[in-house]
Design an enzyme around this catalytic site. Structure first.
Site, PDB file in Angstrom:
ATOM      1  N   HIS A 147       0.713  -1.072  -0.102  1.00 30.60           N
ATOM      2  CA  HIS A 147       0.096  -0.057   0.078  1.00 30.60           C
ATOM      3  C   HIS A 147       0.880   1.263   0.096  1.00 30.60           C
ATOM      4  O   HIS A 147       1.977   1.161   0.671  1.00 30.60           O
ATOM      5  CB  HIS A 147      -0.752   0.097   1.064  1.00 30.60           C
ATOM      6  CG  HIS A 147      -2.019   0.984   0.994  1.00 30.60           C
ATOM      7  ND1 HIS A 147      -2.045   2.379   1.408  1.00 30.60           N
ATOM      8  CD2 HIS A 147      -3.467   1.024   0.489  1.00 30.60           C
ATOM      9  CE1 HIS A 147      -3.135   3.078   1.139  1.00 30.60           C
ATOM     10  NE2 HIS A 147      -3.950   2.075   0.493  1.00 30.60           N
TER      11      HIS A 147
ATOM     12  N   GLU B  59      -7.757  -4.967  -1.519  1.00 31.27           N
ATOM     13  CA  GLU B  59      -8.403  -5.421  -2.563  1.00 31.27           C
ATOM     14  C   GLU B  59      -8.495  -6.989  -2.569  1.00 31.27           C
ATOM     15  O   GLU B  59      -9.303  -7.571  -3.155  1.00 31.27           O
ATOM     16  CB  GLU B  59      -7.449  -5.224  -3.533  1.00 31.27           C
ATOM     17  CG  GLU B  59      -7.372  -3.681  -3.812  1.00 31.27           C
ATOM     18  CD  GLU B  59      -8.359  -3.178  -4.774  1.00 31.27           C
ATOM     19  OE1 GLU B  59      -8.652  -3.693  -5.910  1.00 31.27           O
ATOM     20  OE2 GLU B  59      -8.990  -2.074  -4.561  1.00 31.27           O
TER      21      GLU B  59
HETATM   22  N1  ACO Z   1       4.338  -7.374  -4.638  1.00 29.07           N
HETATM   23  C1  ACO Z   1       5.556  -7.327  -4.691  1.00 29.07           C
HETATM   24  N2  ACO Z   1       6.387  -6.107  -4.463  1.00 29.07           N
HETATM   25  C2  ACO Z   1       5.628  -5.063  -3.966  1.00 29.07           C
HETATM   26  C3  ACO Z   1       4.358  -5.272  -4.088  1.00 29.07           C
HETATM   27  C4  ACO Z   1       3.861  -6.449  -4.127  1.00 29.07           C
HETATM   28  N3  ACO Z   1       2.140  -6.085  -4.090  1.00 29.07           N
HETATM   29  N4  ACO Z   1       4.116  -3.952  -3.442  1.00 29.07           N
HETATM   30  C5  ACO Z   1       5.200  -3.066  -3.215  1.00 29.07           C
HETATM   31  N5  ACO Z   1       6.336  -4.057  -3.707  1.00 29.07           N
HETATM   32  C6  ACO Z   1       7.674  -3.584  -3.802  1.00 29.07           C
HETATM   33  C7  ACO Z   1       7.755  -2.586  -4.897  1.00 29.07           C
HETATM   34  O1  ACO Z   1       8.253  -3.367  -6.316  1.00 29.07           O
HETATM   35  C8  ACO Z   1       8.607  -1.564  -4.560  1.00 29.07           C
HETATM   36  O2  ACO Z   1       9.885  -1.782  -5.014  1.00 29.07           O
HETATM   37  P1  ACO Z   1      10.427  -0.864  -6.187  1.00 29.07           P
HETATM   38  O3  ACO Z   1      10.322   0.378  -5.608  1.00 29.07           O
HETATM   39  O4  ACO Z   1      12.001  -1.456  -6.491  1.00 29.07           O
HETATM   40  O5  ACO Z   1       9.800  -0.973  -7.226  1.00 29.07           O
HETATM   41  C9  ACO Z   1       8.633  -1.701  -3.184  1.00 29.07           C
HETATM   42  O6  ACO Z   1       8.134  -2.855  -2.575  1.00 29.07           O
HETATM   43  C10 ACO Z   1       8.161  -0.569  -1.982  1.00 29.07           C
HETATM   44  O7  ACO Z   1       6.801  -0.161  -2.727  1.00 29.07           O
HETATM   45  P2  ACO Z   1       5.928   0.905  -1.946  1.00 29.07           P
HETATM   46  O8  ACO Z   1       7.031   2.234  -2.105  1.00 29.07           O
HETATM   47  O9  ACO Z   1       5.604   0.334  -0.648  1.00 29.07           O
HETATM   48  O10 ACO Z   1       4.693   0.855  -2.934  1.00 29.07           O
HETATM   49  P3  ACO Z   1       4.169   2.008  -3.800  1.00 29.07           P
HETATM   50  O11 ACO Z   1       3.675   3.131  -2.952  1.00 29.07           O
HETATM   51  O12 ACO Z   1       5.043   2.225  -5.211  1.00 29.07           O
HETATM   52  O13 ACO Z   1       2.752   1.169  -4.466  1.00 29.07           O
HETATM   53  C11 ACO Z   1       0.978  -0.113  -4.714  1.00 29.07           C
HETATM   54  C12 ACO Z   1       1.949   0.895  -3.900  1.00 29.07           C
HETATM   55  C13 ACO Z   1       0.831   0.475  -6.038  1.00 29.07           C
HETATM   56  C14 ACO Z   1      -0.342  -0.501  -4.200  1.00 29.07           C
HETATM   57  C15 ACO Z   1       1.853  -1.564  -4.811  1.00 29.07           C
HETATM   58  O14 ACO Z   1       2.076  -1.912  -3.409  1.00 29.07           O
HETATM   59  C16 ACO Z   1       1.301  -2.585  -5.678  1.00 29.07           C
HETATM   60  O15 ACO Z   1       1.463  -2.420  -6.904  1.00 29.07           O
HETATM   61  N6  ACO Z   1       0.375  -3.278  -4.890  1.00 29.07           N
HETATM   62  C17 ACO Z   1      -0.129  -4.440  -5.972  1.00 29.07           C
HETATM   63  C18 ACO Z   1      -1.317  -3.988  -6.814  1.00 29.07           C
HETATM   64  C19 ACO Z   1      -2.369  -3.678  -5.834  1.00 29.07           C
HETATM   65  O16 ACO Z   1      -2.796  -4.568  -4.845  1.00 29.07           O
HETATM   66  N7  ACO Z   1      -3.168  -2.583  -5.656  1.00 29.07           N
HETATM   67  C20 ACO Z   1      -4.370  -2.108  -5.089  1.00 29.07           C
HETATM   68  C21 ACO Z   1      -3.910  -1.088  -4.008  1.00 29.07           C
HETATM   69  S1  ACO Z   1      -5.042  -0.606  -2.932  1.00 29.07           S
HETATM   70  C22 ACO Z   1      -5.986   0.406  -3.708  1.00 29.07           C
HETATM   71  O17 ACO Z   1      -5.682   1.027  -4.562  1.00 29.07           O
HETATM   72  C23 ACO Z   1      -7.529   0.476  -3.320  1.00 29.07           C
END
Ligand code: ACO
Length: 372
Positions: free
Chosen positions: A268, A321
């Site tokens: 998140h 989600e």
């Molecule tokens: N699976 C694997 N790796 C992850 C995930 C995940 N679900 N979420 C974050 N990471 C990794 C990223 O790759 C990131 O590494 P990078 O910077 O080298 O690419 C690292 O963890 C840090 O990420 P964050 O800064 O915590 O996440 P960010 O704020 O960029 O994104 C998001 C948040 C889009 C929700 C992300 O966690 C994601 O893509 N999750 C999967 C999709 C999802 O479930 N979306 C629904 C979100 S809830 C909503 O919108 C209602």
């Protein structure tokens, strides 16, 4: 440093760009509220129109005021005839209820004589906000029904019924029982608003131009459709389908992470603790039961362990989600309607933000830095 040289963080993460009285997400504490009222407590009470009234009109209504609000919003639920024609075309050509609603919104607005927010009084803007948010679930359900060759707009079975029950009846074609209506209401309330997420920000940017309410909502829908925002739940169910049995969870999750793919329904942008909406919906999923929930709980446990190894020091937990997908599926909502159902709730949040933004006649217009 001049204002044009000020650099915002990537993704505007953590940057405060506006003020709001609608709600707040306290990411470090793992809680959020609507106008000072704990959102999870509101969701447990499962009265969708009461929460809608609070978020958009600004006060928590008593039982009488809630009943009046329910009747008021039910009265604008069924859209005018021009929208019916768009739904028929959208169902045949787009086969995507979210896009169908996006297409129908300008027609709904025109049929209502919708004008730019800039030209409306506060009362007229509120009328637009309530009319569009009340018609949206019916249009989404109608697109889904039309794709299946069903009457897109059957008459309401119960006059002035709450949104959750009416929506369930339209989408599933069945008489919903109380447990399912409460479960869907809890989900809808929990997802009305959540800080300055991508779709809410998109809606506010459009509102700042003085455009009409339908355009603001259509812009929000575009942002919500992306898999990193509202498009994740059906992909979370796809993952559970791909896994099938508990013994296959660990190899599946390892494979996804090794391939550099994100686990849908995890992580998140704000929470560094468990997402409180996921905790609530896990409880609701366990209450509803069903064949999927045991696998989902085990998937969460294994995925969180492997995410901690994959990104040490980064708190990656289950998000709204993942369990939304499990709960909504158990409520009888088909996979293609998961993101549209999220939209039913979030449109209410957008309309509240649009009303707030429209009170400030300052256009949102940041700068970019040219790089060759
Ligand atoms: N699976 C694997 N790796 C992850 C995930 C995940 N679900 N979420 C974050 N990471 C990794 C990223 O790759 C990131 O590494 P990078 O910077 O080298 O690419 C690292 O963890 C840090 O990420 P964050 O800064 O915590 O996440 P960010 O704020 O960029 O994104 C998001 C948040 C889009 C929700 C992300 O966690 C994601 O893509 N999750 C999967 C999709 C999802 O479930 N979306 C629904 C979100 S809830 C909503 O919108 C209602």
């Amino acid at each position: 440093m001049s204002i044009t040289e000020a650099r915002a963080p990537r993704g505007l993460a953590g940057l405060v760009v506006t003020e709001t009285a609608i709600g707040d997400v306290l990411g470090a504490e793992g809680r959020y509220h609507y106008r000072g009222h704990d959102a999870i407590e509101l969701a447990r009470a499962a009265d969708f129109e009461r929460a809608w009234h609070l978020v958009v009109l600004g006060g928590l209504p008593d039982a009488d005021a809630t009943a009046r609000f329910r009747a008021r919003t039910a009265a604008t639920r069924v859209p005018p005839p021009a929208v019916r024609e768009v739904v028929a075309t959208a169902a045949a050509e787009l086969r995507d209820p979210l896009r169908g609603l996006q297409t129908a919104l300008p027609v709904l607005s025109a049929a209502r004589g919708g004008r730019p927010l800039y030209d409306l009084t506060e009362d007229e803007r509120v009328e637009e906000a309530l009319a569009i948010a009340s018609a949206a679930p019916v249009i989404l359900a109608a697109c889904h029904r039309a794709e299946r060759g069903l009457d897109p707009f059957p008459p309401a079975a119960v006059p002035a019924e709450g949104t959750a029950a009416d929506y369930l009846r339209r989408v599933t074609g069945r008489e919903p029982d109380d447990t399912v209506v409460r479960a869907l209401s809890a989900y809808l309330i929990a997802t009305i608003d959540h800080g300055l997420n991508a779709s809410t920000f998109a809606a506010r940017v459009i509102a700042s131009t003085g455009a009409d309410m339908a355009s603001c909502v259509a812009g929000g829908l575009g942002a919500l459709s992306g898999p990193l925002h509202g498009g994740a739940p059906s992909r979370a169910l796809d993952a559970l389908d791909a896994v099938g049995t508990p013994d296959r969870i660990e190899p599946f999750v390892r494979g996804e992470l090794t391939a550099g793919r994100r686990l849908m329904g995890f992580g998140h942008a704000v929470y560094r603790t468990a997402d409180p909406r996921a905790r609530l919906l896990r409880e609701v999923a366990l209450e509803l039961g069903g064949p999927r929930v045991g696998l989902a709980v085990e998937y969460e446990r294994i995925a969180e362990r492997l995410l901690a190894q994959h990104r040490p020091g980064r708190e990656l937990h289950v998000n709204v989600e993942f369990y939304a997908a499990v709960v909504l599926e158990r409520c009888g909502i088909p996979r293609e309607m998961l993101t549209p159902t999220f939209a039913v709730a979030r449109i209410i949040g957008w309309t509240a933000h649009v009303l707030e933004q429209a009170r400030d006649p300052k256009i949102i217009r940041p700068s970019s830095r040219y790089v060759a």
